[in-house]
Write an enzyme that holds these catalytic residues in place. Structure first.
Site, PDB file in Angstrom:
ATOM      1  N   ARG A  26       0.919  -1.359   0.043  1.00 44.05           N
ATOM      2  CA  ARG A  26       0.166   0.063   0.001  1.00 44.05           C
ATOM      3  C   ARG A  26       0.782   1.208   0.037  1.00 44.05           C
ATOM      4  O   ARG A  26       0.262   2.327  -0.309  1.00 44.05           O
ATOM      5  CB  ARG A  26      -0.863   0.017   1.315  1.00 44.05           C
ATOM      6  CG  ARG A  26      -2.357  -0.087   0.957  1.00 44.05           C
ATOM      7  CD  ARG A  26      -3.212  -0.131   2.172  1.00 44.05           C
ATOM      8  NE  ARG A  26      -4.556   0.261   2.274  1.00 44.05           N
ATOM      9  CZ  ARG A  26      -5.434  -0.725   2.177  1.00 44.05           C
ATOM     10  NH1 ARG A  26      -4.971  -2.046   2.269  1.00 44.05           N
ATOM     11  NH2 ARG A  26      -6.779  -0.614   2.308  1.00 44.05           N
ATOM     12  N   ARG A  59     -21.908  -1.045   1.590  1.00 41.96           N
ATOM     13  CA  ARG A  59     -21.195  -2.570   1.833  1.00 41.96           C
ATOM     14  C   ARG A  59     -21.265  -2.951   3.483  1.00 41.96           C
ATOM     15  O   ARG A  59     -21.260  -2.282   4.525  1.00 41.96           O
ATOM     16  CB  ARG A  59     -19.438  -2.280   1.873  1.00 41.96           C
ATOM     17  CG  ARG A  59     -18.816  -3.616   2.094  1.00 41.96           C
ATOM     18  CD  ARG A  59     -17.413  -3.147   1.380  1.00 41.96           C
ATOM     19  NE  ARG A  59     -16.317  -2.289   1.898  1.00 41.96           N
ATOM     20  CZ  ARG A  59     -14.864  -2.198   1.384  1.00 41.96           C
ATOM     21  NH1 ARG A  59     -14.735  -2.894   0.530  1.00 41.96           N
ATOM     22  NH2 ARG A  59     -14.101  -1.350   2.079  1.00 41.96           N
ATOM     23  N   ARG A  61      -9.579   7.591   4.155  1.00 38.38           N
ATOM     24  CA  ARG A  61      -8.889   6.482   3.599  1.00 38.38           C
ATOM     25  C   ARG A  61      -8.832   6.680   1.912  1.00 38.38           C
ATOM     26  O   ARG A  61      -7.621   6.149   1.456  1.00 38.38           O
ATOM     27  CB  ARG A  61      -9.797   5.307   3.490  1.00 38.38           C
ATOM     28  CG  ARG A  61      -9.765   4.692   4.963  1.00 38.38           C
ATOM     29  CD  ARG A  61     -11.115   3.734   5.271  1.00 38.38           C
ATOM     30  NE  ARG A  61     -10.911   2.647   4.256  1.00 38.38           N
ATOM     31  CZ  ARG A  61     -11.848   1.620   3.961  1.00 38.38           C
ATOM     32  NH1 ARG A  61     -13.165   2.249   4.454  1.00 38.38           N
ATOM     33  NH2 ARG A  61     -11.827   0.757   3.158  1.00 38.38           N
TER      34      ARG A  61
HETATM   35  P1  AMP Z   1      -8.612  -3.036   3.763  1.00 44.12           P
HETATM   36  O1  AMP Z   1      -9.637  -4.264   4.148  1.00 44.12           O
HETATM   37  O2  AMP Z   1      -7.336  -3.504   2.815  1.00 44.12           O
HETATM   38  O3  AMP Z   1      -9.239  -1.809   3.299  1.00 44.12           O
HETATM   39  O4  AMP Z   1      -7.911  -2.488   4.973  1.00 44.12           O
HETATM   40  C1  AMP Z   1      -8.287  -1.738   6.144  1.00 44.12           C
HETATM   41  C2  AMP Z   1      -7.356  -0.842   6.780  1.00 44.12           C
HETATM   42  O5  AMP Z   1      -6.278  -1.986   7.144  1.00 44.12           O
HETATM   43  C3  AMP Z   1      -6.577  -0.041   5.888  1.00 44.12           C
HETATM   44  O6  AMP Z   1      -7.417   1.194   6.001  1.00 44.12           O
HETATM   45  C4  AMP Z   1      -5.408   0.272   6.881  1.00 44.12           C
HETATM   46  O7  AMP Z   1      -5.700   0.990   7.958  1.00 44.12           O
HETATM   47  C5  AMP Z   1      -5.055  -1.254   7.260  1.00 44.12           C
HETATM   48  N1  AMP Z   1      -4.314  -1.910   6.189  1.00 44.12           N
HETATM   49  C6  AMP Z   1      -4.641  -2.822   5.415  1.00 44.12           C
HETATM   50  N2  AMP Z   1      -3.576  -3.281   4.604  1.00 44.12           N
HETATM   51  C7  AMP Z   1      -2.482  -2.382   5.067  1.00 44.12           C
HETATM   52  C8  AMP Z   1      -1.184  -2.132   4.501  1.00 44.12           C
HETATM   53  N3  AMP Z   1      -0.827  -2.872   3.629  1.00 44.12           N
HETATM   54  N4  AMP Z   1      -0.508  -1.350   5.245  1.00 44.12           N
HETATM   55  C9  AMP Z   1      -0.926  -0.356   6.162  1.00 44.12           C
HETATM   56  N5  AMP Z   1      -2.081  -0.667   6.555  1.00 44.12           N
HETATM   57  C10 AMP Z   1      -3.007  -1.599   5.998  1.00 44.12           C
END
Ligand code: AMP
Length: 207
Positions: A88, A122, A162
């Site tokens: 990310r 969602r 986000r």
């Molecule tokens: P997601 O389910 O991929 O939308 O992830 C939800 C949240 O988890 C994100 O908004 C971040 O706060 C954290 N997160 C997930 N993947 C990462 C990553 N690769 N690096 C840093 N934070 C992450």
């Protein structure tokens, strides 16, 4: 094949990743799912991650890189995997390149304005399934029968943060993987089955 899915929050990475992993029988590795499982279990990592996730901020690079290094060393990853939500940041992408070879990075491209609505509708299940209220009004998961819930970070004020984090820190990965010669783009604004068909077209075109 080792795959990375790129795309803004709400682009459909998780939904498409689930289908791709079923079809190609590779593990679906989502950093978000791993972090949410840690929050659920109340681990020290979960406690640290929760306050960041709830504010729409990223968990520190070294934490997620460490998690992924361990996860990709497991036996089920030997014949390929799909990374959903990792890397990310450019730092994560550079770190990943030290211990993994990425064959393809698929960007599921959407207009960030469009995802705000998608995310607002969602609903998640603890089994990993996700739904949209417009297509699935029932509050119960079709796969496992558990009650669906809305992620705390899917509330509108957090979504804004986000999206900003995405633009600043994650979008540059498109250029990173383009330069590496492994970037493919699919139009994520299409209907779900169409997006899936395009991804399958990209993947099958590789053999
Ligand atoms: P997601 O389910 O991929 O939308 O992830 C939800 C949240 O988890 C994100 O908004 C971040 O706060 C954290 N997160 C997930 N993947 C990462 C990553 N690769 N690096 C840093 N934070 C992450």
């Amino acid at each position: 094949m080792n795959l990375v899915f790129l795309g803004a929050p709400g682009a459909g990475k998780g939904t498409q990743a689930t289908r791709v992993c079923e079809k190609y029988r590779i593990p679906h590795i989502s950093t978000g799912d791993i972090l949410r499982a840690n929050i659920q279990a109340g681990t020290p990592l979960g406690v640290q991650a929760k306050s960041l996730i709830d504010r729409g901020m990223l968990v520190p690079d070294e934490v997620v890189v460490g998690l992924m290094r361990d996860r990709l060393a497991q036996a089920d990853c030997a014949h390929g995997y799909l990374l959903d939500g990792f890397p990310r940041t450019l730092e994560q992408a550079h770190a990943l390149a030290q211990f993994a070879r990425i064959d393809l990075a698929i960007d599921i491209a959407v207009d960030p304005e469009m995802v705000v609505d998608r995310i607002a509708g969602r609903r998640m299940c603890r089994c990993g399934e996700s739904y949209h209220i417009s297509m699935h009004p029932s509050p119960i998961c079709d796969k496992c029968g558990q009650q669906l819930y809305q992620r705390d970070d899917d509330k509108p004020e957090t979504v804004k943060a986000r999206l900003e984090v995405y633009r600043e820190q994650t979008e540059p990965l498109i250029g990173f993987y383009r330069e590496a010669g492994v970037l493919r783009t699919v139009n994520g604004a299409q209907e779900m089955d169409r997006v899936f068909a395009d991804i399958v077209g990209v993947l099958d075109g590789q053999h």
